[in-house]
Enzyme design. Structure first.
Site, PDB file in Angstrom:
ATOM      1  CG  LEU A 154      -1.822  -1.197   1.438  1.00 64.45           C
ATOM      2  CD1 LEU A 154      -2.565  -1.121   2.763  1.00 64.45           C
ATOM      3  CD2 LEU A 154      -2.830  -1.286   0.292  1.00 64.45           C
ATOM      4  CE  LYS A 185       9.030  -5.103   7.794  1.00 60.40           C
ATOM      5  NZ  LYS A 185       8.020  -4.748   8.780  1.00 60.40           N
ATOM      6  N   GLY A 223       0.601 -12.279  20.764  1.00 56.12           N
ATOM      7  CA  GLY A 223       1.460 -12.656  19.646  1.00 56.12           C
ATOM      8  C   GLY A 223       2.901 -12.267  19.911  1.00 56.12           C
ATOM      9  CG  ASN A 224       5.577 -15.173  20.312  1.00 55.44           C
ATOM     10  OD1 ASN A 224       4.434 -15.636  20.312  1.00 55.44           O
ATOM     11  ND2 ASN A 224       6.624 -15.898  20.015  1.00 55.44           N
TER      12      ASN A 224
HETATM   13  P1  NAP Z   1       4.237 -12.722  12.330  1.00 56.04           P
HETATM   14  O1  NAP Z   1       5.680 -12.376  12.452  1.00 56.04           O
HETATM   15  O2  NAP Z   1       3.829 -13.842  11.452  1.00 56.04           O
HETATM   16  O3  NAP Z   1       3.708 -13.009  13.836  1.00 56.04           O
HETATM   17  C1  NAP Z   1       2.384 -13.380  14.080  1.00 56.04           C
HETATM   18  C2  NAP Z   1       2.251 -13.835  15.548  1.00 56.04           C
HETATM   19  O4  NAP Z   1       0.894 -14.196  15.771  1.00 56.04           O
HETATM   20  C3  NAP Z   1       3.097 -15.050  15.889  1.00 56.04           C
HETATM   21  O5  NAP Z   1       3.505 -14.965  17.237  1.00 56.04           O
HETATM   22  C4  NAP Z   1       2.103 -16.195  15.696  1.00 56.04           C
HETATM   23  O6  NAP Z   1       2.407 -17.323  16.481  1.00 56.04           O
HETATM   24  C5  NAP Z   1       0.840 -15.547  16.233  1.00 56.04           C
HETATM   25  N1  NAP Z   1      -0.350 -16.192  15.691  1.00 56.04           N
HETATM   26  C6  NAP Z   1      -0.686 -16.369  14.394  1.00 56.04           C
HETATM   27  N2  NAP Z   1      -1.865 -17.008  14.304  1.00 56.04           N
HETATM   28  C7  NAP Z   1      -2.259 -17.286  15.565  1.00 56.04           C
HETATM   29  C8  NAP Z   1      -3.396 -17.958  16.116  1.00 56.04           C
HETATM   30  N3  NAP Z   1      -4.362 -18.442  15.339  1.00 56.04           N
HETATM   31  N4  NAP Z   1      -3.477 -18.067  17.461  1.00 56.04           N
HETATM   32  C9  NAP Z   1      -2.504 -17.560  18.260  1.00 56.04           C
HETATM   33  N5  NAP Z   1      -1.411 -16.906  17.794  1.00 56.04           N
HETATM   34  C10 NAP Z   1      -1.291 -16.775  16.464  1.00 56.04           C
HETATM   35  O7  NAP Z   1       3.401 -11.461  11.837  1.00 56.04           O
HETATM   36  P2  NAP Z   1       3.708  -9.918  12.172  1.00 56.04           P
HETATM   37  O8  NAP Z   1       4.563  -9.351  11.101  1.00 56.04           O
HETATM   38  O9  NAP Z   1       4.141  -9.831  13.571  1.00 56.04           O
HETATM   39  O10 NAP Z   1       2.258  -9.268  11.964  1.00 56.04           O
HETATM   40  C11 NAP Z   1       1.213  -9.528  12.871  1.00 56.04           C
HETATM   41  C12 NAP Z   1      -0.014  -8.683  12.495  1.00 56.04           C
HETATM   42  O11 NAP Z   1       0.298  -7.299  12.620  1.00 56.04           O
HETATM   43  C13 NAP Z   1      -0.480  -8.882  11.047  1.00 56.04           C
HETATM   44  O12 NAP Z   1      -1.870  -8.884  11.026  1.00 56.04           O
HETATM   45  C14 NAP Z   1       0.062  -7.663  10.322  1.00 56.04           C
HETATM   46  O13 NAP Z   1      -0.737  -7.293   9.211  1.00 56.04           O
HETATM   47  C15 NAP Z   1      -0.037  -6.612  11.423  1.00 56.04           C
HETATM   48  N6  NAP Z   1       0.929  -5.519  11.245  1.00 56.04           N
HETATM   49  C16 NAP Z   1       0.444  -4.264  11.141  1.00 56.04           C
HETATM   50  C17 NAP Z   1       1.319  -3.209  11.003  1.00 56.04           C
HETATM   51  C18 NAP Z   1       0.783  -1.814  10.885  1.00 56.04           C
HETATM   52  O14 NAP Z   1       1.519  -0.916  10.463  1.00 56.04           O
HETATM   53  N7  NAP Z   1      -0.446  -1.562  11.270  1.00 56.04           N
HETATM   54  C19 NAP Z   1       2.701  -3.429  10.989  1.00 56.04           C
HETATM   55  C20 NAP Z   1       3.170  -4.744  11.113  1.00 56.04           C
HETATM   56  C21 NAP Z   1       2.265  -5.791  11.233  1.00 56.04           C
HETATM   57  P3  NAP Z   1       3.433 -18.442  15.946  1.00 56.04           P
HETATM   58  O15 NAP Z   1       4.773 -17.783  15.912  1.00 56.04           O
HETATM   59  O16 NAP Z   1       3.332 -19.504  16.956  1.00 56.04           O
HETATM   60  O17 NAP Z   1       2.965 -18.815  14.587  1.00 56.04           O
END
Ligand code: NAP
EC number: 1.1.1.25
Length: 286
Positions: free
Chosen positions: A22, A72, A132-133
């Site tokens: 985006l 990243k 989440g981590n």
């Molecule tokens: P990521 O690195 O894949 O981490 C996702 C985390 O959520 C991991 O700890 C994962 O656990 C956990 N998780 C996933 N599905 C789950 C479930 N069903 N139940 C419990 N835990 C679950 O992703 P990320 O980059 O951190 O992004 C996370 C979210 O933030 C996304 O939706 C992304 O779009 C959003 N985000 C938004 C911004 C913004 O600017 N607004 C910026 C960055 C990210 P496991 O490690 O055990 O799989």
């Protein structure tokens, strides 16, 4: 609209895939509003080509770039320096040119903080709970520490990942602030949680009818709590809609997205940028 000519300066975003980004409309709208001769481009770069591509971007005098998945972490050894913020998060999302080479930082930390900073809260009494981590949670942990929060609680589903998550901050002041928990401990924490943050993808489109926390548990939050979802599609998420029905203040991920972008653009241009123009450009994409 900016006319591209022989003097146009280049910015961009590297990632793989990059088709979903985006960022170009958001940045180009601000560049346009400022009347500057820059253009921000999508730059698809496969992981195996990263080092060659970064050398190439240097050679074509690109001014700076955003970094998205999967680069990243991999970008870090290719930079001449990174900020303390990027070092603490362990990831870089913004790179710019300096006399000694590329420098990287992580603007997700201040992007996350932007909508919180204007609130009248004694943050030292707030013990945030982060769901989440993953990568985004790392930026949120660093942000909560920067905000001056008390204990920072991270809830994850995989103990094998939770322990290294905490250990990655060993030998920093953050280590003693941070506690990691399984989801079974969440219920007990909620009655004293003033800031509940979803950094999992639970509830993200097309799974918009899911929420990481159900209504019965949200009922346990104090009425002064804030529910913050990093997800920006849908807006608001089910998590935030449920929190709203209980009179809880909500913040969605669009503010983090627009502010991390605005901070990056300010670094590249060396001047303030119109955040509202960037927000409008983003909203047009949903
Ligand atoms: P990521 O690195 O894949 O981490 C996702 C985390 O959520 C991991 O700890 C994962 O656990 C956990 N998780 C996933 N599905 C789950 C479930 N069903 N139940 C419990 N835990 C679950 O992703 P990320 O980059 O951190 O992004 C996370 C979210 O933030 C996304 O939706 C992304 O779009 C959003 N985000 C938004 C911004 C913004 O600017 N607004 C910026 C960055 C990210 P496991 O490690 O055990 O799989």
């Amino acid at each position: 609209m900016t006319i591209i000519n022989g003097k146009t300066k280049l910015l961009g975003v590297i990632g793989d895939p990059i088709g979903h980004t985006l960022s170009p409309p958001m940045h180009n709208a601000a560049i346009d509003a400022l009347g500057l001769n820059y253009v921000y481009l999508p730059l698809p770069i496969a992981p195996e080509n990263l080092a060659t591509a970064i050398a190439g971007l240097s050679a074509i005098d690109l001014q700076g770039f955003s970094v998205t998945i999967p680069h990243k972490l991999a970008i870090i050894p290719l930079l001449s320096q990174i900020t303390e913020k990027a070092r603490l998060v362990g990831a870089v999302n913004t790179v710019w040119r300096t006399e000694t080479g590329w420098q990287g930082t992580n603007t997700d930390v201040d992007g996350f903080l932007a909508p919180l900073k204007s609130l009248d809260k004694d943050w030292s009494r707030v013990n945030p709970v982060i769901l989440g981590n993953g990568g985004a949670a790392r930026a949120v942990v660093v942000a909560c520490a920067q905000l001056g929060c008390g204990e920072i609680h991270v809830v994850g589903r995989n103990q094998k990942k939770l322990d290294p998550f905490k250990e990655s901050w060993a030998n920093t002041s953050l280590y003693d602030l941070l506690e990691v928990h399984g989801w079974d401990e969440l219920e007990g924490m909620l009655p004293t949680t003033e800031l509940l943050i979803n950094s999992t993808p639970i509830g993200m489109s097309p799974q918009g009818e899911q929420s990481p926390v159900e209504l019965e548990l949200l009922d346990l939050l104090p009425s002064s709590a804030i529910a913050y979802d990093l997800i920006y599609n849908p807006r608001p998420t089910k998590f935030l809609r449920l929190a709203q029905t209980r009179g809880i203040r909500i913040i969605d991920g669009l503010e983090m997205l627009v502010n991390q972008g605005a901070i990056a653009l300010e670094i590249w241009l060396g001047q303030p940028v119109p955040v509202s123009v960037m927000r409008e450009a983003l909203l047009k994409q949903f």
